[in-house]
Structure formats: structure tokens, C-alpha cells
Design a protein around this motif. Structure first.
Motif, PDB file in Angstrom:
ATOM      1  N   ASN A 134      20.543 -10.955  -2.216  1.00  0.00           N
ATOM      2  CA  ASN A 134      20.254 -10.315  -3.502  1.00  0.00           C
ATOM      3  C   ASN A 134      18.758 -10.363  -3.838  1.00  0.00           C
ATOM      4  O   ASN A 134      18.378 -10.241  -4.993  1.00  0.00           O
ATOM      5  CB  ASN A 134      21.081 -10.945  -4.628  1.00  0.00           C
ATOM      6  N   VAL A 135      17.906 -10.518  -2.821  1.00  0.00           N
ATOM      7  CA  VAL A 135      16.458 -10.583  -3.034  1.00  0.00           C
ATOM      8  C   VAL A 135      15.770  -9.554  -2.151  1.00  0.00           C
ATOM      9  O   VAL A 135      16.124  -9.396  -0.983  1.00  0.00           O
ATOM     10  CB  VAL A 135      15.898 -11.983  -2.687  1.00  0.00           C
ATOM     11  N   SER A 136      14.810  -8.862  -2.728  1.00  0.00           N
ATOM     12  CA  SER A 136      13.977  -7.922  -1.982  1.00  0.00           C
ATOM     13  C   SER A 136      12.547  -8.095  -2.440  1.00  0.00           C
ATOM     14  O   SER A 136      12.281  -8.742  -3.454  1.00  0.00           O
ATOM     15  CB  SER A 136      14.414  -6.481  -2.234  1.00  0.00           C
ATOM     16  N   GLY A 137      11.639  -7.499  -1.689  1.00  0.00           N
ATOM     17  CA  GLY A 137      10.233  -7.561  -2.055  1.00  0.00           C
ATOM     18  C   GLY A 137       9.676  -6.180  -2.350  1.00  0.00           C
ATOM     19  O   GLY A 137       9.998  -5.210  -1.664  1.00  0.00           O
ATOM     20  N   ILE A 138       8.856  -6.122  -3.380  1.00  0.00           N
ATOM     21  CA  ILE A 138       8.129  -4.904  -3.706  1.00  0.00           C
ATOM     22  C   ILE A 138       6.652  -5.200  -3.485  1.00  0.00           C
ATOM     23  O   ILE A 138       6.133  -6.216  -3.942  1.00  0.00           O
ATOM     24  CB  ILE A 138       8.375  -4.472  -5.166  1.00  0.00           C
ATOM     25  N   ILE A 139       5.987  -4.329  -2.757  1.00  0.00           N
ATOM     26  CA  ILE A 139       4.548  -4.439  -2.512  1.00  0.00           C
ATOM     27  C   ILE A 139       3.817  -3.654  -3.593  1.00  0.00           C
ATOM     28  O   ILE A 139       4.216  -2.533  -3.919  1.00  0.00           O
ATOM     29  CB  ILE A 139       4.178  -3.860  -1.127  1.00  0.00           C
ATOM     30  N   ILE A 140       2.771  -4.249  -4.139  1.00  0.00           N
ATOM     31  CA  ILE A 140       1.858  -3.521  -5.029  1.00  0.00           C
ATOM     32  C   ILE A 140       0.512  -3.509  -4.322  1.00  0.00           C
ATOM     33  O   ILE A 140      -0.066  -4.560  -4.043  1.00  0.00           O
ATOM     34  CB  ILE A 140       1.727  -4.176  -6.414  1.00  0.00           C
ATOM     35  N   ASP A 141       0.050  -2.307  -4.001  1.00  0.00           N
ATOM     36  CA  ASP A 141      -1.197  -2.135  -3.257  1.00  0.00           C
ATOM     37  C   ASP A 141      -1.904  -0.896  -3.795  1.00  0.00           C
ATOM     38  O   ASP A 141      -1.318   0.190  -3.815  1.00  0.00           O
ATOM     39  CB  ASP A 141      -0.887  -1.975  -1.766  1.00  0.00           C
ATOM     40  N   ALA A 142      -3.131  -1.052  -4.228  1.00  0.00           N
ATOM     41  CA  ALA A 142      -3.954   0.054  -4.723  1.00  0.00           C
ATOM     42  C   ALA A 142      -3.242   0.842  -5.827  1.00  0.00           C
ATOM     43  O   ALA A 142      -3.238   2.069  -5.819  1.00  0.00           O
ATOM     44  CB  ALA A 142      -4.348   0.971  -3.568  1.00  0.00           C
ATOM     45  N   GLY A 143      -2.609   0.128  -6.745  1.00  0.00           N
ATOM     46  CA  GLY A 143      -1.976   0.773  -7.881  1.00  0.00           C
ATOM     47  C   GLY A 143      -0.624   1.405  -7.602  1.00  0.00           C
ATOM     48  O   GLY A 143      -0.033   2.015  -8.483  1.00  0.00           O
ATOM     49  N   GLU A 144      -0.113   1.264  -6.401  1.00  0.00           N
ATOM     50  CA  GLU A 144       1.189   1.822  -6.046  1.00  0.00           C
ATOM     51  C   GLU A 144       2.148   0.684  -5.722  1.00  0.00           C
ATOM     52  O   GLU A 144       1.787  -0.279  -5.058  1.00  0.00           O
ATOM     53  CB  GLU A 144       1.046   2.734  -4.822  1.00  0.00           C
ATOM     54  N   ALA A 145       3.391   0.803  -6.197  1.00  0.00           N
ATOM     55  CA  ALA A 145       4.414  -0.207  -5.928  1.00  0.00           C
ATOM     56  C   ALA A 145       5.555   0.454  -5.163  1.00  0.00           C
ATOM     57  O   ALA A 145       5.985   1.553  -5.506  1.00  0.00           O
ATOM     58  CB  ALA A 145       4.930  -0.800  -7.232  1.00  0.00           C
ATOM     59  N   TYR A 146       6.023  -0.238  -4.118  1.00  0.00           N
ATOM     60  CA  TYR A 146       7.111   0.305  -3.313  1.00  0.00           C
ATOM     61  C   TYR A 146       7.895  -0.829  -2.662  1.00  0.00           C
ATOM     62  O   TYR A 146       7.365  -1.903  -2.401  1.00  0.00           O
ATOM     63  CB  TYR A 146       6.570   1.255  -2.232  1.00  0.00           C
ATOM     64  N   VAL A 147       9.178  -0.558  -2.418  1.00  0.00           N
ATOM     65  CA  VAL A 147      10.040  -1.524  -1.740  1.00  0.00           C
ATOM     66  C   VAL A 147       9.652  -1.537  -0.275  1.00  0.00           C
ATOM     67  O   VAL A 147       9.437  -0.489   0.336  1.00  0.00           O
ATOM     68  CB  VAL A 147      11.527  -1.129  -1.882  1.00  0.00           C
ATOM     69  N   ASP A 148       9.550  -2.733   0.299  1.00  0.00           N
ATOM     70  CA  ASP A 148       9.273  -2.868   1.729  1.00  0.00           C
ATOM     71  C   ASP A 148      10.247  -3.896   2.295  1.00  0.00           C
ATOM     72  O   ASP A 148      10.190  -5.073   1.955  1.00  0.00           O
ATOM     73  CB  ASP A 148       7.830  -3.305   1.957  1.00  0.00           C
ATOM     74  N   ASP A 149      11.147  -3.421   3.149  1.00  0.00           N
ATOM     75  CA  ASP A 149      12.176  -4.298   3.710  1.00  0.00           C
ATOM     76  C   ASP A 149      11.601  -5.435   4.545  1.00  0.00           C
ATOM     77  O   ASP A 149      12.265  -6.441   4.751  1.00  0.00           O
ATOM     78  CB  ASP A 149      13.151  -3.495   4.572  1.00  0.00           C
ATOM     79  N   GLY A 150      10.378  -5.311   5.031  1.00  0.00           N
ATOM     80  CA  GLY A 150       9.784  -6.337   5.879  1.00  0.00           C
ATOM     81  C   GLY A 150       9.268  -7.555   5.138  1.00  0.00           C
ATOM     82  O   GLY A 150       8.906  -8.553   5.761  1.00  0.00           O
ATOM     83  N   THR A 151       9.247  -7.523   3.821  1.00  0.00           N
ATOM     84  CA  THR A 151       8.651  -8.628   3.065  1.00  0.00           C
ATOM     85  C   THR A 151       9.351  -9.960   3.300  1.00  0.00           C
ATOM     86  O   THR A 151       8.699 -10.995   3.327  1.00  0.00           O
ATOM     87  CB  THR A 151       8.643  -8.334   1.551  1.00  0.00           C
ATOM     88  N   LEU A 152      10.662  -9.953   3.455  1.00  0.00           N
ATOM     89  CA  LEU A 152      11.394 -11.214   3.618  1.00  0.00           C
ATOM     90  C   LEU A 152      10.997 -11.963   4.880  1.00  0.00           C
ATOM     91  O   LEU A 152      11.178 -13.174   4.966  1.00  0.00           O
ATOM     92  CB  LEU A 152      12.906 -10.972   3.629  1.00  0.00           C
ATOM     93  N   HIS A 153      10.447 -11.263   5.857  1.00  0.00           N
ATOM     94  CA  HIS A 153      10.061 -11.904   7.117  1.00  0.00           C
ATOM     95  C   HIS A 153       8.557 -11.814   7.361  1.00  0.00           C
ATOM     96  O   HIS A 153       8.110 -11.937   8.495  1.00  0.00           O
ATOM     97  CB  HIS A 153      10.826 -11.261   8.271  1.00  0.00           C
ATOM     98  N   ALA A 154       7.791 -11.607   6.279  1.00  0.00           N
ATOM     99  CA  ALA A 154       6.332 -11.482   6.344  1.00  0.00           C
ATOM    100  C   ALA A 154       5.916 -10.398   7.328  1.00  0.00           C
ATOM    101  O   ALA A 154       4.925 -10.514   8.035  1.00  0.00           O
ATOM    102  CB  ALA A 154       5.680 -12.817   6.696  1.00  0.00           C
ATOM    103  N   LYS A 155       6.702  -9.329   7.381  1.00  0.00           N
ATOM    104  CA  LYS A 155       6.404  -8.205   8.259  1.00  0.00           C
ATOM    105  C   LYS A 155       6.364  -6.893   7.475  1.00  0.00           C
ATOM    106  O   LYS A 155       6.799  -5.858   7.956  1.00  0.00           O
ATOM    107  CB  LYS A 155       7.446  -8.119   9.378  1.00  0.00           C
ATOM    108  N   SER A 156       5.857  -6.957   6.266  1.00  0.00           N
ATOM    109  CA  SER A 156       5.708  -5.741   5.474  1.00  0.00           C
ATOM    110  C   SER A 156       4.630  -4.874   6.116  1.00  0.00           C
ATOM    111  O   SER A 156       3.867  -5.328   6.969  1.00  0.00           O
ATOM    112  CB  SER A 156       5.329  -6.080   4.031  1.00  0.00           C
TER     113      SER A 156
END
Length: 164
Positions: A34-56
Motif C-alpha cells: 500500500n506504499v508508492s513513491g512520487i518523484i518531484i523534479d523540476a516542478g513536476e510530480a509523477y508516480v515512479d514504480d522504481g522508487t521502492l527499490h531506489a531505481k526510479s
């Protein structure tokens, strides 16, 4: 989840697992369903499935250091851990915890404190809202991403709405 452009499926936040907890082998282990990661980069936010394994997308190919001084030209990026929970009314964004990183794509160097990322993921899973480091533009981008992913979940997320 809606499709984007050329039939490419957008990443999705994980939905709360319907698994029944059990005793025995693996009992007490962390359930990341039930956990996911959202990347915020240069003013844009998006879901990235790789965040849980430090592979965003932004972490791939980057050598990380625990010292900020090693990344003098790094741009500030964030991983926001998002925990989804469910009530009788339906799912909602229950926990948010933002973790800062510096990324220098050209030099392939980055800075982050792994222990902080792990601790903040745990805080999100425990239904805490920790977005104090985000500026107004970053908060707006996160809000837009959460609301855009599922407006009904957002509508039921009172604590997240107040923080953003």
C-alpha cells in the motif's frame, strides 16, 4: 488506469492489499503493498514504480554519497512516499512523507540519506503527513499528481488536503 499516448500504460499507485495477515514465517515483516513513491523534479510530480527499490528514473545510474558537498551542482528532487488506506467510504491518501535528494545527472552523482528515506517511508505507512520541506510549487505539483491519480481518494484525504 488511463493510458497515455501510444498505448503506454501510466504507472499506478498500489492499491491496498486484500491479503489477510497471518502468523508464522514472515509475520511482522513490512507490507509495502500500500506504499508508492512520487518523484518531484523540476516542478513536476509523477508516480515512479522504481522508487521502492531506489531505481526510479532519476536515480538510475547515479552514485549516491551521504555528503552534500560531493554534489555541488545537484538539483533538488524529492521522493514522496504515499501510503493508501481504506475506510468504509473507500480508499484515501493516508500518509505522505517527503525525502530530499540532490541529483547531478551530468556528473552521475547524487546525495541522499538512505536511513532518512527508510524512516520517512515508515512514517508514511504509519499515517503521518510530513511535507514540511516542500515549497509551495512542489506542494502544488504533489497535490495535482495525487488529485489527478484518483480524485475520489483525494476527496477523502482530509489530512493531506490540509498539508498541501
Amino acid at each position: 488506469m488511463e493510458e497515455q499516448g501510444k498505448g503506454k500504460k501510466l504507472p499506478a499507485l498500489n492499491i491496498v492489499s486484500t491479503k489477510v495477515n497471518h502468523k508464522g514465517f514472515g509475520a511482522g515483516s513490512i507490507d509495502l503493498s500500500n506504499v508508492s513513491g512520487i518523484i518531484i523534479d523540476a516542478g513536476e510530480a509523477y508516480v515512479d514504480d522504481g522508487t521502492l527499490h531506489a531505481k526510479s528514473k532519476i536515480e538510475k545510474g547515479i552514485k549516491f554519497s551521504p555528503n552534500k558537498e560531493d554534489v555541488p551542482n545537484g538539483r533538488k528532487c524529492w521522493i514522496v512516499w504515499v501510503a493508501v488506506d481504506r475506510t468504509e467510504e473507500g480508499a484515501y491518501y493516508a500518509g505522505l512523507a517527503a525525502c530530499e535528494m540532490l541529483i547531478d545527472t551530468e556528473a552521475r552523482r547524487g546525495w541522499k540519506i538512505l536511513a532518512d528515506h527508510v524512516n520517512r517511508m515508515d512514517k508514511a505507512m504509519k499515517r503521518h503527513i510530513l511535507v514540511e520541506g516542500l515549497d509551495d510549487a512542489e506542494k502544488a505539483a504533489l497535490k495535482k499528481a495525487l488529485e489527478g491519480h484518483n480524485a475520489d481518494w483525494w476527496a477523502r484525504s482530509e489530512a493531506a488536503q490540509q498539508a498541501l
